[in-house]
Motif scaffolding. Structure first.
Motif, PDB file in Angstrom:
ATOM      1  N   LYS A 140       0.792  -1.228   0.000  1.00  0.00           N
ATOM      2  CA  LYS A 140       0.000   0.000   0.000  1.00  0.00           C
ATOM      3  C   LYS A 140       0.828   1.284   0.000  1.00  0.00           C
ATOM      4  CE  LYS A 140      -2.742  -0.967   3.482  1.00  0.00           C
ATOM      5  NZ  LYS A 140      -3.865  -0.940   4.428  1.00  0.00           N
ATOM      6  N   ALA A 141       1.920   1.288   0.771  1.00  0.00           N
ATOM      7  CA  ALA A 141       2.730   2.512   0.808  1.00  0.00           C
ATOM      8  C   ALA A 141       3.448   2.688  -0.522  1.00  0.00           C
ATOM      9  CB  ALA A 141       3.721   2.471   1.958  1.00  0.00           C
ATOM     10  N   ALA A 143       2.271   1.891  -3.308  1.00  0.00           N
ATOM     11  CA  ALA A 143       1.288   2.321  -4.295  1.00  0.00           C
ATOM     12  C   ALA A 143       1.280   3.831  -4.449  1.00  0.00           C
ATOM     13  CB  ALA A 143      -0.108   1.837  -3.905  1.00  0.00           C
ATOM     14  N   LYS A 144       1.868   4.519  -3.477  1.00  0.00           N
ATOM     15  CA  LYS A 144       1.881   5.991  -3.496  1.00  0.00           C
ATOM     16  C   LYS A 144       3.198   6.522  -4.035  1.00  0.00           C
ATOM     17  CE  LYS A 144      -1.952   6.216  -1.161  1.00  0.00           C
ATOM     18  NZ  LYS A 144      -3.073   7.091  -1.017  1.00  0.00           N
TER      19      LYS A 144
ATOM     20  N   GLY B  65      -3.446   4.022   1.617  1.00  0.00           N
ATOM     21  CA  GLY B  65      -2.392   3.229   2.235  1.00  0.00           C
ATOM     22  C   GLY B  65      -1.604   3.939   3.301  1.00  0.00           C
ATOM     23  N   VAL B  78      -1.842  10.393  -4.846  1.00  0.00           N
ATOM     24  CA  VAL B  78      -2.281   9.451  -5.865  1.00  0.00           C
ATOM     25  C   VAL B  78      -1.873   8.038  -5.455  1.00  0.00           C
ATOM     26  CG1 VAL B  78      -2.159   8.898  -8.299  1.00  0.00           C
ATOM     27  CG2 VAL B  78      -1.697  11.218  -7.550  1.00  0.00           C
ATOM     28  N   ALA B  79      -2.831   7.126  -5.460  1.00  0.00           N
ATOM     29  CA  ALA B  79      -2.491   5.729  -5.219  1.00  0.00           C
ATOM     30  C   ALA B  79      -2.720   4.981  -6.517  1.00  0.00           C
ATOM     31  CB  ALA B  79      -3.372   5.143  -4.129  1.00  0.00           C
ATOM     32  N   TYR B  80      -1.791   4.143  -6.887  1.00  0.00           N
ATOM     33  CA  TYR B  80      -1.939   3.390  -8.128  1.00  0.00           C
ATOM     34  C   TYR B  80      -2.350   1.961  -7.814  1.00  0.00           C
ATOM     35  CZ  TYR B  80       0.223   7.383 -10.328  1.00  0.00           C
ATOM     36  OH  TYR B  80       0.487   8.647 -10.765  1.00  0.00           O
ATOM     37  N   ARG B  81      -3.304   1.468  -8.558  1.00  0.00           N
ATOM     38  CA  ARG B  81      -3.794   0.098  -8.394  1.00  0.00           C
ATOM     39  C   ARG B  81      -3.772  -0.589  -9.747  1.00  0.00           C
ATOM     40  NH1 ARG B  81      -3.111  -1.163  -3.401  1.00  0.00           N
ATOM     41  NH2 ARG B  81      -3.060   0.904  -2.500  1.00  0.00           N
TER      42      ARG B  81
END
Lengths: 312, 438
Positions: A140-141, A143-144, B65, B78-81
């Motif tokens: 998760k971290a 992802a940023k 997150g 911005v979080a990427y998935r």
């Protein structure tokens, strides 16, 4: 116009090559973090594609905890040699000796201790940029994380204050002592990495394929029984990471899905003997890759905390 | 199976909307219903649900997150998935709703093929909806989805859905978006996200995922007018290998058009001409290459070429000028003012630039331009004229997103201050290049 079309791997490849060339052009002393793991194996192939027929214009750097799987180290050394690259290895034990780091009482894993060693190497070689194989889909971290991830003079990541990263115009500007971490595989998934390994016919360490290994159960995972300690003078580096009497040792057919070191890597039971088998396994997986990493399970924000402190 | 022999297309999209419109919940729902959530992620969600959610699983925790994000229940960065269906692979940028994070929205949207703007059905169109729609248009994102969310909270009212749609349609003609789709949904319950809803019998369109899987994303890339910004000069200088000793290649990512072996090219700004001797790649030479491939060109002539130069073909010529006009989205703490100097990064070169004139700040209420504006504050969008220390070889952003874009960087702090989109050139490369017949 349909012939002018890239499939998803070709798109990810051209994006990563562009990133690598930006690093070569914008930084004075970049390095590639190469552990011998699957992601950094892809980075090396992308570097070949970015820079051949020239030499890859940056050395490789690896930070060892001292608990590495021997097959990984052998593979790392061999691959670096094949590519004619300079491989720099710095270890947690050396950092202890130099006073750069101190062992944490009661803590067996040296994952945290890689941070001062990495920062020490950055200072020693005056690296202004380290290229890593981290992917946003891992955690998760992450992802940023930006492609070009700015670190201040203490190596820290400030997730609330990241530079906007617009189009593919990467801002690579630094002041003295500051540092950049660059992640060309940001947009790759675990599946993309294996499909790329398949397409490029890349060799990976044998530990990724199923083999028989002595394991024991701890913290909901199958941990490998560490290599036998025979040195009678030095203390056992794996003391505490060996099975206790109530932890039964079983011989299992396993492989690794993600590799940290012998202490932090959970083995998964698997019959996958080839890259094709692994791809089929990943497609059917119901657990994430890092679900087998003890170092991430410490807390909900374990990775965020390590990254803020200077982790890759 | 996702591993069939067909090439799998990649669709990049971003989600935007105001705080609490349910963006993160929507992405959580897409991942959950397309079975892209793994068991350990589910366990982690259940754990955090026990702590913060009163037992209810919060799908937003999948993408939010950072600790500060979970504490405040908002998305900061911005979080990427990533997820895949048998038909496509998706890269999702979950972009923040707070006004102060508009710069992150621009970050997430700049590389997208499609934007999803979420609207809370109870609230209807608010300033943030307009701002995000405007930014999507400004960045020339080809496809837009207006996701009218929380329809469950307005009793699935078709009238309410139509009202919101009409409100959007009143200002869409002012923008540059060709393809807009309106979808009524409830991200929380999953209606019309992956599965069609039985509660919207009046809606005959596709579900969100259905649309994402089928929207036509024929090349987003410009294939007219060859452009290769020189990124890196490849000189092995290998004394052990005579063949490599003389190798000299020009490496870069093609930013427009197609190049063929044997083709004549011009190097700008010098105006020198040459012919492509070979399109060199690690996997062997190519007969032709196209945008956005990364290649290394070997030319017939040994010409002085360095990073920041641009190789072009003979058709669809670019502009070359040091005095330029652009739209900018300002992201700096201190306002943008006339007379200030910045570093400007455009394709592969970074030059100094001074802002000579500023105006036409866009109002988010009616998209009217205010010519009297004298500065742009953070999150403002306006127009500038600037002079660069050396000419840029460029296209209008509307024509080519790669050669029409730039960023501004603050000298000293090196913060990224602005996203810029160049207006079309008023004149094309010419004059000194009259013998430019290829």
């Amino acid at each position: 116009m349909s012939s002018y079309h890239l499939d998803h791997l070709q798109y990810l490849e051209t994006e990563a090559i562009h990133v690598l060339r930006e690093v070569a052009a914008e930084f004075e002393r970049p390095a590639i973090l190469f552990s011998g793991g699957k992601d950094s194996i892809c980075i090396l192939r992308l570097a070949e594609k970015a820079f051949r027929p020239s030499e890859i214009p940056m050395p490789f750097l690896n930070v060892e905890t001292g608990h590495e799987f021997p097959e990984l180290i052998q593979f790392r050394d061999r691959r670096a040699k094949q590519l004619g690259a300079r491989l720099i290895v710095r270890t947690v034990d050396e950092a202890f000796a130099k006073g750069l780091a101190a062992p944490t009482p009661g803590q067996i894993s040296r994952n945290q201790l890689q941070i001062p060693v990495l920062l020490g190497a950055i200072e020693e070689f005056r690296f202004d940029c380290c290229i890593g194989g981290a992917r946003r889909d891992e955690e998760k971290a992450r992802a940023k994380e930006r492609f070009f991830s700015f670190r201040d003079a203490f190596g820290q990541w400030d997730p609330k204050n990241q530079r906007p990263e617009i189009w593919n115009l990467y801002n690579a500007r630094l002041n003295q002592g500051e540092n950049m971490r660059v992640f060309p595989l940001s947009n790759w998934t675990e599946m993309d990495v294996w499909e790329y390994i398949q397409r490029e016919k890349l060799e990976v360490p044998t530990i990724y394929f199923s083999h028989t290994r002595e394991c024991f159960r701890r913290g909901g995972q199958w941990l490998p029984v560490p290599t036998v300690h025979t040195d009678i003078i030095k203390p056992d580096p794996y003391a505490g990471a060996r099975p206790k009497p109530n932890e039964a040792v079983k011989s299992l057919v396993v492989r690794v899905r993600t590799i940290a070191d012998m202490i932090s890597t959970g083995m998964i039971e698997s019959l996958a003997e080839s890259v094709d088998d692994i791809i089929a396994e990943v497609a059917a997986a119901r657990v994430t890759e890092r679900g087998t990493r003890a170092d991430d399970k410490a807390s909900e924000a374990a990775m965020e905390d390590r990254k803020k402190a200077g982790y890759f | 199976m996702p591993h069939s022999q067909h090439p799998i297309e990649l669709l990049r999209f971003n989600t935007c909307g105001s705080v609490d419109d349910g963006k993160s919940t929507l992405i959580g729902r897409l991942l959950y219903d397309s079975k892209s959530i793994m068991e350990d992620q589910m366990e982690a969600l259940e754990r955090s649900a026990d702590i913060t959610g009163g037992g209810q699983i919060n799908l937003a925790n999948l993408t939010d997150g950072l600790r500060a994000e979970r504490e405040q229940g908002i998305t900061i960065d911005v979080a990427y998935r990533y997820f895949a269906t048998p038909r496509r692979k998706f890269i999702v940028a979950d972009t923040p709703g707070h006004v102060q994070y508009t710069r992150n929205m621009v970050t997430g949207a700049s590389t997208a093929n499609l934007s999803i703007v979420l609207v809370d059905a109870r609230q209807g169109v608010i300033e943030q909806s307009r701002r995000h729609t405007y930014i999507a248009s400004l960045l020339r994102i080809p496809h837009l989805v207006i996701a009218v969310n929380k329809m469950d909270l307005v009793d699935w009212s078709e009238d309410r859905f139509r009202e919101i749609r009409e409100e959007f349609e009143s200002f869409l003609p002012l923008l540059d978006i060709k393809d807009v789709k309106f979808i009524p949904m409830s991200a929380l319950n999953g209606d019309n996200v992956v599965e069609p809803s039985s509660r919207t019998p009046w809606y005959a369109g596709p579900t969100l995922l259905g649309h994402l899987e089928s929207v036509h994303i024929a090349s987003d890339w410009n294939l007219h007018g060859f452009r290769l910004p020189v990124q890196w000069v490849n000189r092995p200088n290998n004394p052990r290998d005579p063949k490599l000793h003389d190798f000299r290649g020009v490496s870069g990512q093609i930013a427009g058009g197609v190049v063929k072996a044997g083709q004549k090219i011009v190097i700008l700004p010098s105006g020198h001409r040459s012919t492509v001797k070979e399109i060199w790649t690690y996997d062997g030479p190519l007969q032709e290459a196209f945008c956005p491939q990364s290649v290394t060109l070997v030319l017939e002539h040994d010409i002085d070429i360095s990073r920041g130069d641009m190789l072009i073909g003979s058709e669809n010529l670019p502009g070359m000028n040091a005095d330029l006009r652009a739209r900018v989205c300002w992201m700096g703490q201190r306002p943008l003012q006339c007379g200030k100097k910045y570093l400007l990064k455009h394709t592969t070169q970074t030059v100094q630039a001074v802002v000579t004139c500023l105006g036409n700040r866009i109002s988010m209420d009616n998209f009217a331009a205010d010519p009297a504006a004298t500065e742009l504050a953070m999150n403002d969008i306006g127009e500038i004229r600037f002079r660069a220390a050396k000419p840029l070889i460029f296209d209008g952003y509307a024509n080519n997103r790669m050669t029409g874009a730039f960023i501004l960087i603050e000298q000293g702090s090196h913060h990224t201050l602005a996203a810029g989109m160049l207006l079309p050139p008023t004149e094309l490369v010419k004059a000194e290049y009259e013998d430019f017949t290829i």
